[in-house]
Structures are given as structure tokens and as C-alpha cells.
Design a protein around this motif. Structure first.
Motif, PDB file in Angstrom:
ATOM      1  N   GLU A 128      -0.389  -0.191 -16.205  1.00  0.00           N
ATOM      2  CA  GLU A 128      -0.265  -1.234 -15.187  1.00  0.00           C
ATOM      3  C   GLU A 128       1.003  -1.085 -14.344  1.00  0.00           C
ATOM      4  OE1 GLU A 128      -1.000  -5.189 -16.665  1.00  0.00           O
ATOM      5  OE2 GLU A 128      -2.668  -4.482 -17.932  1.00  0.00           O
ATOM      6  N   GLU A 129       2.074  -0.572 -14.932  1.00  0.00           N
ATOM      7  CA  GLU A 129       3.303  -0.352 -14.156  1.00  0.00           C
ATOM      8  C   GLU A 129       3.077   0.682 -13.065  1.00  0.00           C
ATOM      9  OE1 GLU A 129       6.356  -1.718 -14.013  1.00  0.00           O
ATOM     10  OE2 GLU A 129       5.658  -3.251 -15.406  1.00  0.00           O
ATOM     11  N   ASN A 130       2.417   1.777 -13.439  1.00  0.00           N
ATOM     12  CA  ASN A 130       2.124   2.807 -12.448  1.00  0.00           C
ATOM     13  C   ASN A 130       1.158   2.287 -11.381  1.00  0.00           C
ATOM     14  OD1 ASN A 130       3.771   4.804 -13.406  1.00  0.00           O
ATOM     15  ND2 ASN A 130       2.179   5.890 -14.549  1.00  0.00           N
ATOM     16  N   MET A 131       0.201   1.454 -11.808  1.00  0.00           N
ATOM     17  CA  MET A 131      -0.746   0.893 -10.849  1.00  0.00           C
ATOM     18  C   MET A 131      -0.033   0.021  -9.823  1.00  0.00           C
ATOM     19  SD  MET A 131      -4.103  -1.637 -11.210  1.00  0.00           S
ATOM     20  CE  MET A 131      -4.048  -1.522 -12.954  1.00  0.00           C
ATOM     21  N   ALA A 132       0.882  -0.830 -10.287  1.00  0.00           N
ATOM     22  CA  ALA A 132       1.634  -1.689  -9.370  1.00  0.00           C
ATOM     23  C   ALA A 132       2.441  -0.850  -8.384  1.00  0.00           C
ATOM     24  CB  ALA A 132       2.558  -2.618 -10.159  1.00  0.00           C
ATOM     25  N   GLN A 133       3.053   0.243  -8.881  1.00  0.00           N
ATOM     26  CA  GLN A 133       3.828   1.117  -8.001  1.00  0.00           C
ATOM     27  C   GLN A 133       2.919   1.814  -6.987  1.00  0.00           C
ATOM     28  OE1 GLN A 133       7.332   1.450  -8.061  1.00  0.00           O
ATOM     29  NE2 GLN A 133       6.845   2.343  -6.072  1.00  0.00           N
ATOM     30  N   ASP A 134       1.715   2.202  -7.426  1.00  0.00           N
ATOM     31  CA  ASP A 134       0.752   2.829  -6.506  1.00  0.00           C
ATOM     32  C   ASP A 134       0.367   1.872  -5.375  1.00  0.00           C
ATOM     33  OD1 ASP A 134       0.700   5.234  -7.816  1.00  0.00           O
ATOM     34  OD2 ASP A 134      -1.104   4.809  -8.964  1.00  0.00           O
ATOM     35  N   ILE A 135       0.153   0.609  -5.715  1.00  0.00           N
ATOM     36  CA  ILE A 135      -0.201  -0.393  -4.704  1.00  0.00           C
ATOM     37  C   ILE A 135       0.959  -0.574  -3.728  1.00  0.00           C
ATOM     38  CG2 ILE A 135      -0.709  -2.846  -4.331  1.00  0.00           C
ATOM     39  CD1 ILE A 135      -2.221  -2.742  -7.048  1.00  0.00           C
ATOM     40  N   HIS A 136       2.176  -0.621  -4.272  1.00  0.00           N
ATOM     41  CA  HIS A 136       3.389  -0.683  -3.435  1.00  0.00           C
ATOM     42  C   HIS A 136       3.399   0.479  -2.445  1.00  0.00           C
ATOM     43  CE1 HIS A 136       7.525   0.700  -2.661  1.00  0.00           C
ATOM     44  NE2 HIS A 136       7.880  -0.577  -2.657  1.00  0.00           N
ATOM     45  N   ASP A 137       3.126   1.690  -2.931  1.00  0.00           N
ATOM     46  CA  ASP A 137       3.151   2.878  -2.067  1.00  0.00           C
ATOM     47  C   ASP A 137       2.016   2.849  -1.041  1.00  0.00           C
ATOM     48  OD1 ASP A 137       5.278   3.628  -3.590  1.00  0.00           O
ATOM     49  OD2 ASP A 137       4.224   5.186  -4.711  1.00  0.00           O
ATOM     50  N   LEU A 138       0.858   2.332  -1.447  1.00  0.00           N
ATOM     51  CA  LEU A 138      -0.254   2.224  -0.502  1.00  0.00           C
ATOM     52  C   LEU A 138       0.122   1.364   0.702  1.00  0.00           C
ATOM     53  CD1 LEU A 138      -3.479   1.740  -2.677  1.00  0.00           C
ATOM     54  CD2 LEU A 138      -3.139   3.470  -0.908  1.00  0.00           C
ATOM     55  N   PHE A 139       0.806   0.258   0.439  1.00  0.00           N
ATOM     56  CA  PHE A 139       1.185  -0.643   1.530  1.00  0.00           C
ATOM     57  C   PHE A 139       2.210   0.001   2.459  1.00  0.00           C
ATOM     58  CE2 PHE A 139      -0.913  -4.062  -0.753  1.00  0.00           C
ATOM     59  CZ  PHE A 139      -1.401  -4.821   0.307  1.00  0.00           C
ATOM     60  N   PHE A 140       3.221   0.652   1.883  1.00  0.00           N
ATOM     61  CA  PHE A 140       4.262   1.226   2.736  1.00  0.00           C
ATOM     62  C   PHE A 140       3.782   2.474   3.454  1.00  0.00           C
ATOM     63  CE2 PHE A 140       6.985  -1.482   0.109  1.00  0.00           C
ATOM     64  CZ  PHE A 140       7.718  -2.086   1.120  1.00  0.00           C
ATOM     65  N   ALA A 141       3.010   3.311   2.763  1.00  0.00           N
ATOM     66  CA  ALA A 141       2.529   4.538   3.410  1.00  0.00           C
ATOM     67  C   ALA A 141       1.340   4.259   4.318  1.00  0.00           C
ATOM     68  CB  ALA A 141       2.141   5.561   2.340  1.00  0.00           C
ATOM     69  N   GLY A 142       0.509   3.293   3.934  1.00  0.00           N
ATOM     70  CA  GLY A 142      -0.732   3.057   4.664  1.00  0.00           C
ATOM     71  C   GLY A 142      -0.640   2.084   5.815  1.00  0.00           C
ATOM     72  N   THR A 143       0.428   1.285   5.847  1.00  0.00           N
ATOM     73  CA  THR A 143       0.584   0.317   6.937  1.00  0.00           C
ATOM     74  C   THR A 143       1.403   0.891   8.085  1.00  0.00           C
ATOM     75  OG1 THR A 143       0.387  -1.607   5.475  1.00  0.00           O
ATOM     76  CG2 THR A 143       1.468  -1.955   7.585  1.00  0.00           C
ATOM     77  N   GLU A 144       2.603   1.368   7.776  1.00  0.00           N
ATOM     78  CA  GLU A 144       3.558   1.746   8.824  1.00  0.00           C
ATOM     79  C   GLU A 144       3.051   2.895   9.694  1.00  0.00           C
ATOM     80  OE1 GLU A 144       6.996   1.365  11.076  1.00  0.00           O
ATOM     81  OE2 GLU A 144       6.132   0.047   9.543  1.00  0.00           O
ATOM     82  N   THR A 145       2.456   3.912   9.063  1.00  0.00           N
ATOM     83  CA  THR A 145       2.043   5.101   9.825  1.00  0.00           C
ATOM     84  C   THR A 145       0.959   4.773  10.843  1.00  0.00           C
ATOM     85  OG1 THR A 145       0.576   5.623   7.975  1.00  0.00           O
ATOM     86  CG2 THR A 145       2.666   6.791   8.082  1.00  0.00           C
ATOM     87  N   THR A 146      -0.137   4.173  10.379  1.00  0.00           N
ATOM     88  CA  THR A 146      -1.256   3.890  11.273  1.00  0.00           C
ATOM     89  C   THR A 146      -0.888   2.818  12.292  1.00  0.00           C
ATOM     90  OG1 THR A 146      -2.781   4.448   9.474  1.00  0.00           O
ATOM     91  CG2 THR A 146      -3.706   3.299  11.365  1.00  0.00           C
ATOM     92  N   ALA A 147      -0.122   1.816  11.865  1.00  0.00           N
ATOM     93  CA  ALA A 147       0.304   0.767  12.797  1.00  0.00           C
ATOM     94  C   ALA A 147       1.174   1.361  13.900  1.00  0.00           C
ATOM     95  CB  ALA A 147       1.057  -0.331  12.059  1.00  0.00           C
ATOM     96  N   THR A 148       2.084   2.265  13.533  1.00  0.00           N
ATOM     97  CA  THR A 148       2.935   2.907  14.526  1.00  0.00           C
ATOM     98  C   THR A 148       2.100   3.706  15.522  1.00  0.00           C
ATOM     99  OG1 THR A 148       4.867   3.035  13.074  1.00  0.00           O
ATOM    100  CG2 THR A 148       4.765   4.629  14.864  1.00  0.00           C
TER     101      THR A 148
END
Length: 359
Positions: free
Chosen positions: A151-171
Motif C-alpha cells: 500500500e505504501e508503494n501504491m500511494a507513492q505511485d498515485i502521487h507520481d501519476l498526479f504530478f507526472a500526468g497532470t503537469e505535462t499534458t496541461a502544459t
């Protein structure tokens, strides 16, 4: 999960239509599209991770957007460099890095709350989102002592999805609106192709193959305005000799993507917005190996197909609904990027004028 496949298109289409509705509320008057774009792209990640989207007025969603936005800006700041160089010192000083830590904790906490909800609902028995599929994998591997699924790794993966998946496409989408407004001839040509080819209001990512000029425009936006200051660090897996230099195993490598994306040897006018870079003499789309906006090789961007699908569906729906124009009295929007780890445009206002055909 089908990320980047047809099963994802419905969620992306829903968010793109929500963005059209938000833009329509401006009634063709000048407005800043940055926040609505970030909201919509972030909600795509919410749908992937949690299985649902947030209402834009939701307090938690606003905190999430603030966290993603602040951390992205902090990543390219002077204080970030100081923290990386002198972490022992910065831990004792009040500075933006403390707020960045708070933002990270907030997102990890949200992820853990959602994981707990999914566990209580036992929804992973019929998985529908990232958390469900991950919980199912934990269950499958519970007797495997070497498994890294937890679950710790899963939470970190979700964190990374938001930062990698939001900023790039939004920019990229912010740059798309700005560049289309600055280049009305390119905008009109892409719109005409879309209307001529896509007879129905319904379309899919596969239709991109029928739209060579539009495809060229999308590629050129991402070539001309690469969304990061530099490529993501990698590490050599073995000793490498290159042009007489030895790069030892374990060395961190930071690739300069712009050295290729703006190389005059490969692009006719590298510092100009020119979709013809991706077209042959007959107007057919030409894929180029020098297009490295998503990296290359085995460590290329994992979210490339999702990002490509989002970018296409959002741009097509926005172009079909609006003609983007400069505000009265403005001759040209600033095409210089902001300085930071990500390189979005400076804040700007644009007019999204509804098209007569969009009813």
C-alpha cells in the motif's frame, strides 16, 4: 487498465466536454484558460486512480490542484536547488520546501484514504481503476516474499501519476491554445480538416490517422514547446564510452531534449511554429525519430499513449467548439516559457469565440 487504449477514451471525452462547457461560460470574452485546463487534466488522473471525477468546486479537489501546481513550480526554483545541495541546512530553515513537503503529504494522505475506501468496498474483486487493480495484485502476491506490491508503494505511485500526468499534458494544452490563437491560419486549416473528415460529432483516437495536418500540428506543438526544462534523469547500467569519454556505471544522466527537438540539422525552421516539419510534399504525415518529446528507448514515458490520446481529444473538441482569438488590442501572446522544472507559458488571456456550428 487500458491506459492509452480505447477503454480510456470515454473518460477523456467526458473531461474534454466539461472543459468546453467551462470555456463557453466566458461567452467569447478574454479569460485565462490555465486553471480550467489543469482541473480537467487532473480529473482524468482522478478517474484513472480513484474511479471517479471530482466536482470542480470540491474543497479536496482544489487542495489537490494547489498541491500539484505548487510542487511543480517549486521543482524548478532556487530553493529546490538549495535543498538538493544542502538538505541538512535547509531542514532547519523556513522556506518553500516545507510547503512542498506539506503538499506531498496531502496527496499521499488522499491516496491512502482512497485505498482504504476501496478495501472496505471490496471493489477490487471487479476492478475498475488503478487502486482496484493494484489491490488485486497485492492479493495475488500475498504469499510471495519478494513482492514489492504494497500500500505504501501504491500511494507513492498515485502521487507520481498526479504530478507526472497532470503537469505535462496541461502544459502542452496551455501552449496549444496560445499558439493556435497566435497563428490563426494554422488554426483555421486544422479546423477545416477536422470538419471535412469527421462528419459525425463522435470520433475516436484512431481517427487521428485520417487527419495528417491536425496530427502535424499536435506534434509541432510538443516539439516547439517541450514541457520541461530538460529530460528526466537516468542512470547508466554499465560503463559507457561515448565520443572518447567514459561515463562510469551508476552515473546520473540528464538528457537535453531540446538539443534534438530544436536541432537545425533536422528541422527546417526549429525556432518557429511550423507544422510542415511533420508533412511531406503531398501533405502526408511523416513521423520523425528526432521527435523525442516522450523520450526514447526502454525508459521512454510510460504515459505516452495516454498523453497522446488526451491531447488529441481535448484539442479536437476545443477546436470544434471555439475559434481562439487574441483579446482586443493584443497583437501577439508571449511565446517565451516561464522558467522552472516545467516550462508553461506565462499567464495569458484569450477569447474562446463559439463557432456557429457548435450548438
Amino acid at each position: 487498465m487500458g491506459v492509452g487504449k480505447k477503454s480510456m477514451e470515454g473518460q477523456i471525452e467526458e473531461e474534454s466536454q466539461q472543459l468546453v462547457e467551462v470555456f463557453a461560460l466566458e461567452k467569447g470574452q478574454p479569460f485565462d484558460p490555465a486553471l480550467p485546463i489543469t482541473n480537467s487534466i487532473s480529473n482524468v488522473i482522478c478517474a484513472i486512480s480513484f474511479g471517479y471525477r471530482f466536482p470542480l468546486e470540491d474543497k479536496t479537489f482544489k487542495e489537490l490542484i494547489d498541491a500539484v501546481t505548487f510542487t511543480s513550480k517549486f521543482g524548478g526554483s532556487f530553493f529546490y536547488v538549495l535543498y538538493e545541495m544542502f538538505p541538512w541546512l535547509m531542514k532547519h530553515l523556513p522556506a518553500p520546501h516545507n510547503e512542498a513537503f506539506h503538499a506531498t503529504k496531502m496527496l499521499l494522505s488522499l491516496a491512502k484514504e482512497e485505498i482504504q475506501k476501496h478495501k472496505e468496498q471490496m471493489s477490487f474483486q471487479e476492478p475498475r481503476d488503478f487502486i482496484d487493480f493494484y489491490l488485486l495484485e497485492i492479493e495475488k502476491r500475498k504469499n510471495d516474499p519478494t513482492s514489492t506490491y504494497d500500500e505504501e508503494n501504491m500511494a507513492q505511485d498515485i502521487h507520481d501519476l498526479f504530478f507526472a500526468g497532470t503537469e505535462t499534458t496541461a502544459t502542452s494544452l496551455k501552449w496549444a491554445v496560445l499558439l493556435l490563437a497566435n497563428h490563426p491560419d494554422i488554426q483555421d486549416k486544422a479546423y477545416k480538416e477536422i470538419e471535412d473528415v469527421l462528419c459525425s460529432s463522435f470520433f475516436s483516437y484512431q481517427d487521428l490517422k485520417k487527419l495528417p495536418y491536425t496530427n502535424a500540428v499536435l506534434h509541432e506543438i510538443q516539439r516547439f514547446k517541450y514541457p520541461f526544462l530538460f529530460g528526466f534523469p537516468r542512470q547508466t547500467a554499465k560503463d559507457v564510452k561515448m565520443r572518447g569519454f567514459l561515463i562510469p556505471k551508476g552515473t546520473a544522466i540528464i538528457p537535453n531534449m531540446r538539443s534534438v527537438l530544436l536541432d537545425p540539422k533536422h528541422w527546417e525552421s526549429p525556432k518557429e511554429f511550423n507544422p510542415n516539419h511533420f508533412l511531406d510534399q503531398d501533405g502526408h504525415f511523416v513521423a520523425k525519430e528526432q521527435f523525442l518529446a516522450f523520450g526514447a528507448g526502454a525508459r521512454a514515458c510510460l504515459g505516452e499513449q495516454l498523453a497522446r490520446m488526451e491531447f488529441f481529444i481535448f484539442v479536437v473538441n476545443l477546436l470544434r467548439a471555439f475559434r481562439f482569438q487574441l483579446p482586443p488590442g493584443v497583437k501577439e501572446l508571449n511565446e517565451e516559457p516561464e522558467a522552472g522544472l516545467s516550462t508553461p507559458p506565462h499567464p495569458y488571456k484569450v477569447c474562446a469565440v463559439p463557432r456557429c456550428s457548435s450548438s
